[in-house]
Write an enzyme that holds these catalytic residues in place. Structure first.
Site, PDB file in Angstrom:
ATOM      1  N   THR A  83       5.745 -31.615  42.465  1.00 53.57           N
ATOM      2  CA  THR A  83       5.386 -32.202  41.166  1.00 53.57           C
ATOM      3  C   THR A  83       4.581 -33.327  41.433  1.00 53.57           C
ATOM      4  OG1 THR A  83       7.607 -31.325  40.419  1.00 53.57           O
ATOM      5  CG2 THR A  83       6.550 -33.302  38.937  1.00 53.57           C
TER       6      THR A  83
ATOM      7  N   LEU B 195      11.859 -24.561  38.250  1.00 50.49           N
ATOM      8  CA  LEU B 195      13.394 -23.933  38.264  1.00 50.49           C
ATOM      9  C   LEU B 195      14.421 -25.126  38.295  1.00 50.49           C
ATOM     10  CD1 LEU B 195      13.780 -24.693  41.732  1.00 50.49           C
ATOM     11  CD2 LEU B 195      12.428 -22.529  41.873  1.00 50.49           C
TER      12      LEU B 195
ATOM     13  N   ASN C  82       9.071 -31.460  31.482  1.00 44.94           N
ATOM     14  CA  ASN C  82      10.216 -32.340  31.875  1.00 44.94           C
ATOM     15  C   ASN C  82      10.360 -33.356  30.976  1.00 44.94           C
ATOM     16  OD1 ASN C  82      10.993 -30.644  34.273  1.00 44.94           O
ATOM     17  ND2 ASN C  82      10.615 -32.136  35.542  1.00 44.94           N
TER      18      ASN C  82
ATOM     19  N   LEU D 223      20.255 -28.916  23.901  1.00 41.63           N
ATOM     20  CA  LEU D 223      20.791 -29.705  23.037  1.00 41.63           C
ATOM     21  C   LEU D 223      22.227 -30.073  23.084  1.00 41.63           C
ATOM     22  CD1 LEU D 223      18.888 -28.657  19.615  1.00 41.63           C
ATOM     23  CD2 LEU D 223      18.493 -30.873  20.891  1.00 41.63           C
TER      24      LEU D 223
ATOM     25  N   CYS E 118      14.708 -34.968  38.915  1.00 44.12           N
ATOM     26  CA  CYS E 118      13.283 -34.555  38.208  1.00 44.12           C
ATOM     27  C   CYS E 118      13.254 -35.536  37.058  1.00 44.12           C
ATOM     28  CB  CYS E 118      13.290 -33.243  38.101  1.00 44.12           C
ATOM     29  SG  CYS E 118      13.666 -32.201  39.532  1.00 44.12           S
TER      30      CYS E 118
HETATM   31  C1  UGA Z   1      15.028 -29.850  35.703  1.00 45.93           C
HETATM   32  C2  UGA Z   1      14.149 -28.835  34.948  1.00 45.93           C
HETATM   33  O1  UGA Z   1      15.305 -28.165  33.957  1.00 45.93           O
HETATM   34  C3  UGA Z   1      13.566 -27.732  35.532  1.00 45.93           C
HETATM   35  O2  UGA Z   1      12.657 -26.870  34.806  1.00 45.93           O
HETATM   36  C4  UGA Z   1      12.583 -28.305  36.531  1.00 45.93           C
HETATM   37  O3  UGA Z   1      11.842 -27.582  37.190  1.00 45.93           O
HETATM   38  C5  UGA Z   1      13.187 -29.316  37.443  1.00 45.93           C
HETATM   39  O4  UGA Z   1      14.024 -30.253  36.520  1.00 45.93           O
HETATM   40  C6  UGA Z   1      12.222 -29.925  38.276  1.00 45.93           C
HETATM   41  O5  UGA Z   1      11.263 -30.827  37.883  1.00 45.93           O
HETATM   42  O6  UGA Z   1      12.423 -29.747  39.641  1.00 45.93           O
HETATM   43  P1  UGA Z   1      17.326 -29.775  37.053  1.00 45.93           P
HETATM   44  O7  UGA Z   1      16.879 -31.352  37.265  1.00 45.93           O
HETATM   45  O8  UGA Z   1      17.651 -29.094  38.012  1.00 45.93           O
HETATM   46  O9  UGA Z   1      15.925 -29.139  36.373  1.00 45.93           O
HETATM   47  O10 UGA Z   1      18.349 -30.123  35.965  1.00 45.93           O
HETATM   48  P2  UGA Z   1      18.684 -29.636  34.499  1.00 45.93           P
HETATM   49  O11 UGA Z   1      19.228 -28.413  34.262  1.00 45.93           O
HETATM   50  O12 UGA Z   1      17.472 -29.677  33.676  1.00 45.93           O
HETATM   51  O13 UGA Z   1      19.550 -30.846  34.017  1.00 45.93           O
HETATM   52  C7  UGA Z   1      19.073 -32.179  33.949  1.00 45.93           C
HETATM   53  C8  UGA Z   1      20.068 -33.306  33.252  1.00 45.93           C
HETATM   54  O14 UGA Z   1      20.144 -32.975  32.047  1.00 45.93           O
HETATM   55  C9  UGA Z   1      21.507 -33.199  33.842  1.00 45.93           C
HETATM   56  O15 UGA Z   1      21.946 -34.368  34.144  1.00 45.93           O
HETATM   57  C10 UGA Z   1      22.052 -32.386  32.839  1.00 45.93           C
HETATM   58  O16 UGA Z   1      23.359 -32.522  32.664  1.00 45.93           O
HETATM   59  C11 UGA Z   1      21.521 -33.075  31.708  1.00 45.93           C
HETATM   60  N1  UGA Z   1      21.572 -32.074  30.426  1.00 45.93           N
HETATM   61  C12 UGA Z   1      20.750 -30.928  30.470  1.00 45.93           C
HETATM   62  C13 UGA Z   1      22.063 -32.306  29.362  1.00 45.93           C
HETATM   63  O17 UGA Z   1      22.788 -33.662  29.316  1.00 45.93           O
HETATM   64  N2  UGA Z   1      22.264 -31.471  27.985  1.00 45.93           N
HETATM   65  C14 UGA Z   1      21.441 -30.343  28.226  1.00 45.93           C
HETATM   66  O18 UGA Z   1      21.556 -29.697  27.062  1.00 45.93           O
HETATM   67  C15 UGA Z   1      20.924 -29.970  29.407  1.00 45.93           C
END
Ligand code: UGA
Length: 432
Positions: free
Chosen positions: A122, A153, A211, A253, A263
Site C-alpha cells: 500500500t 485482502l 480503506n 456496519l 491497515c
Molecule cells: C482491511 C480491509 O478490510 C482490507 O480490504 C484491506 O486489504 C486491508 O485492510 C489492508 O489494507 O491490507 P483488515 O485490516 O484485515 O482489512 O481488517 P478488517 O476486517 O477490515 O477490520 C478492520 C477493523 O475494523 C477491525 O478492528 C474490525 O474489528 C473493525 N470492524 C470491521 C468493525 O468494527 N466493524 C465492521 O463492521 C467491520
C-alpha cells in the site's frame, strides 16, 4: 507464469501462495534468513486460517519456492511484486517508503530482460512514479514497466479474499503489461471478479480511498451506536435498516470498539498526509481518525458507568485481545488502550485469546493470560467480549462464572439482550 514476491509479510506470502495455487511458479524472497529457513520447513510466521496447508501443498508440488537470493529470483521471473511494509513514520501521518525504494534499487541492479514490476504494497499516490525513476537510473525504459496492483485482502479471510475478489485493480497505461496481467488474473476474472484498468496513480488512490471509506462506515455506525445508547434503540436494527439500501450496503456496519489493525489506522493517516502535501483538505477522514482515536475512551467511560465507578480490585476478563477475530495481530487493537487503563485504575485483569499470550501485556503486574475460557472467567466480576471469535458465541457463562452478579460487556454484540435477560445475566452491548 514466473513470479517473484519481494517480502514475505502478509500480502507477499498470501498472494504468493495463492498465485502458486493457481498454477504459477512463485519464488517468495525475503532478506530474513531465519524466516526463509522456517518457511522452507512450513513454519509460518503469521496466523492465517488455511495458509499453512496451502503453503505445504504448493511447496511440495514445487510451484512455491522460498529464497534469500534476490538477483537469482528476479532473473528467473517475469513479474516482480514488491510486497514490503509501509508503516507510518514515527510521530507522523506520513508513510515510511524506505523499504519500497530499497527494493526498487535492488531490482534495478538485476534486470536483464523485460520485467513487470508491481507495487502490491500500500503506497501513496506517485510512489510508482518514484519507483520508475529509481529503476530508470540503471535500466532502459523498454526493459521494464512499473504497475500498481493494490491488494484488498483482510486478515483472517485472506485466502478467500484473494481467490474470490470483488475486483482486480491494475494501474498502468502500458498495453503489454495490461495484457499479461489480465491473463495472470484470468482464473479469478472468470469466477466473477471485475478487472479494472486505470492509471497508476488512480490505482494507488483506489487502495487508500477504499480503506478510508470502510473506516468511515465503521466510525459512522460507531457514533450512531453512541446515540442509540442514549435513545434506547438497538443499533443492529439501524444497521440492517440502513444497510438494506443497496446504495449503502450492509457490510462494515457493525458497531464495536475502535477499528484497529495494521491497515485502517495507518492508511487513513497516510491519505490525509497525501492530501495535505497536495494542499487539499480531507476533513471527513480527519474527523474519522479523531473519532476513532477517542472511541476507546468512550468505552472506558461506559465501563466506569457499568461498574459504578468502582474499578479498583474488580476482576475483569477480556475474551479476545487482538484487533479482531481470526488473527493474532495486536497492532492498534483497542485492548492496548483499555487494559493498561483498567490496570492503572486497580482492576485485576485476566485475558484469554485463542491465539495465545501477548507480550504486550507482560509488563503489567495484574494482567494475566489464561489458556482457556473457564480459567479466565470463573472469578470474574465483568467479562468483556472484545473480539467475535466463534468459540465465544455459545459459552454457558452462567455455568462457568462463580460470582453471582457478574456482568457482561459485549463489545461485538455477539449475544442477544433477550437471551441474557431470560438467564438473568446483567448484560451491556454496544449501541443498545
Ligand atoms: C482491511 C480491509 O478490510 C482490507 O480490504 C484491506 O486489504 C486491508 O485492510 C489492508 O489494507 O491490507 P483488515 O485490516 O484485515 O482489512 O481488517 P478488517 O476486517 O477490515 O477490520 C478492520 C477493523 O475494523 C477491525 O478492528 C474490525 O474489528 C473493525 N470492524 C470491521 C468493525 O468494527 N466493524 C465492521 O463492521 C467491520
Amino acid at each position: 507464469m514466473k513470479l517473484c514476491m519481494i517480502g514475505t509479510g502478509y500480502v507477499g506470502l498470501v498472494s504468493g501462495v495463492c498465485f502458486a495455487e493457481l498454477g504459477n511458479d512463485v519464488i517468495c524472497v525475503d532478506k530474513d534468513v531465519s524466516k526463509i529457513n522456517k518457511l522452507k520447513k512450513s513454519i509460518i510466521p503469521i496466523y492465517e486460517p488455511g495458509l499453512e496447508e496451502l503453503i505445504k501443498k504448493n511447496y511440495k508440488a514445487g510451484r512455491l519456492k522460498f529464497s534469500n537470493n534476490l538477483p537469482v529470483s528476479i532473473d528467473k521471473s517475469n513479474i516482480i511484486f514488491i510486497c514490503v511494509g509501509t508503516p507510518t513514520k514515527k510521530n507522523k501521518y506520513e508513510a515510511d517508503l524506505s523499504q519500497v525504494y530499497a527494493a526498487a534499487k535492488e531490482i534495478s541492479k538485476c534486470i536483464k530482460s523485460f520485467k513487470i514490476i508491481i507495487n502490491k504494497s500500500t503506497v501513496p499516490v506517485m510512489t510508482g512514479d518514484k519507483v520508475e525513476q529509481i529503476i530508470l537510473k540503471k535500466i532502459k525504459k523498454k526493459l521494464f514497466s512499473v504497475v500498481s496492483n493494490p491488494e484488498f485482502l483482510r486478515e483472517g479471510e485472506a485466502i478467500r479474499d484473494f481467490i474470490y475478489p470483488d475486483r482486480i485493480v491494475i494501474g498502468t497505461s502500458n498495453k503489454k503489461s495490461n495484457k499479461i496481467l489480465k491473463n495472470l488474473y484470468s482464473p479469478l476474472i472468470s469466477k466473477g471478479a471485475r478487472y479494472i484498468n486505470v492509471s497508476r496513480r488512480a490505482a494507488e488512490l483506489i487502495k487508500y480511498a477504499s480503506n478510508a471509506f470502510l473506516a468511515t462506515k465503521i466510525t459512522f455506525i460507531n457514533e450512531l451506536a453512541n446515540l442509540c445508547e442514549k435513545l434506547n434503540i438497538n443499533v443492529e436494527d439501524v444497521s440492517i435498516g440502513v444497510g438494506s439500501d443497496k446504495r449503502i450496503g450492509g457490510r462494515f456496519l457493525r458497531a464495536g470498539p475502535a477499528y484497529g489493525g495494521s491497515c485502517f489506522p495507518k492508511d487513513t493517516r497516510a491519505l490525509v498526509d497525501t492530501a495535505k502535501k497536495s494542499k487539499t483538505s480531507l476533513s471527513v477522514i480527519n474527523t474519522v481518525i479523531n473519532s476513532n482515536d477517542k472511541r476507546s475512551g468512550l468505552l472506558l467511560n461506559r465501563i466506569n458507568y457499568i461498574l459504578k465507578n468502582k474499578i479498583k480490585n474488580k476482576n475483569i476478563t477480556f475474551l479476545g485481545v487482538t484487533f479482531k477475530a481470526n488473527t493474532d495481530d495486536m497492532r492498534e487493537s483497542a485492548s492496548l488502550k483499555m487494559i493498561p487503563y483498567l490496570n492503572k485504575k486497580g482492576a485485576k485483569i485476566k485475558y484469554y485469546d485463542p491465539t495465545g499470550k501477548k507480550t504486550e501485556f507482560d509488563k503489567f503486574k495484574n494482567v494475566q493470560f489464561k489458556n482457556n475460557i473457564k480459567d479466565a472467567c470463573e472469578m470474574s466480576d465483568l467479562i468483556i467480549i472484545h473480539t467475535e471469535w466463534n468459540e465465544f458465541k455459545l459459552i454457558d457463562l452462567k455455568k462457568i462464572v462463580k460470582k453471582r452478579n457478574f456482568i457482561i460487556y459485549d463489545m461485538r454484540n455477539i449475544y442477544s439482550t433477550e437471551k441474557m435477560e431470560k438467564q438473568k445475566i446483567k448484560y451491556f452491548g454496544i449501541g443498545k
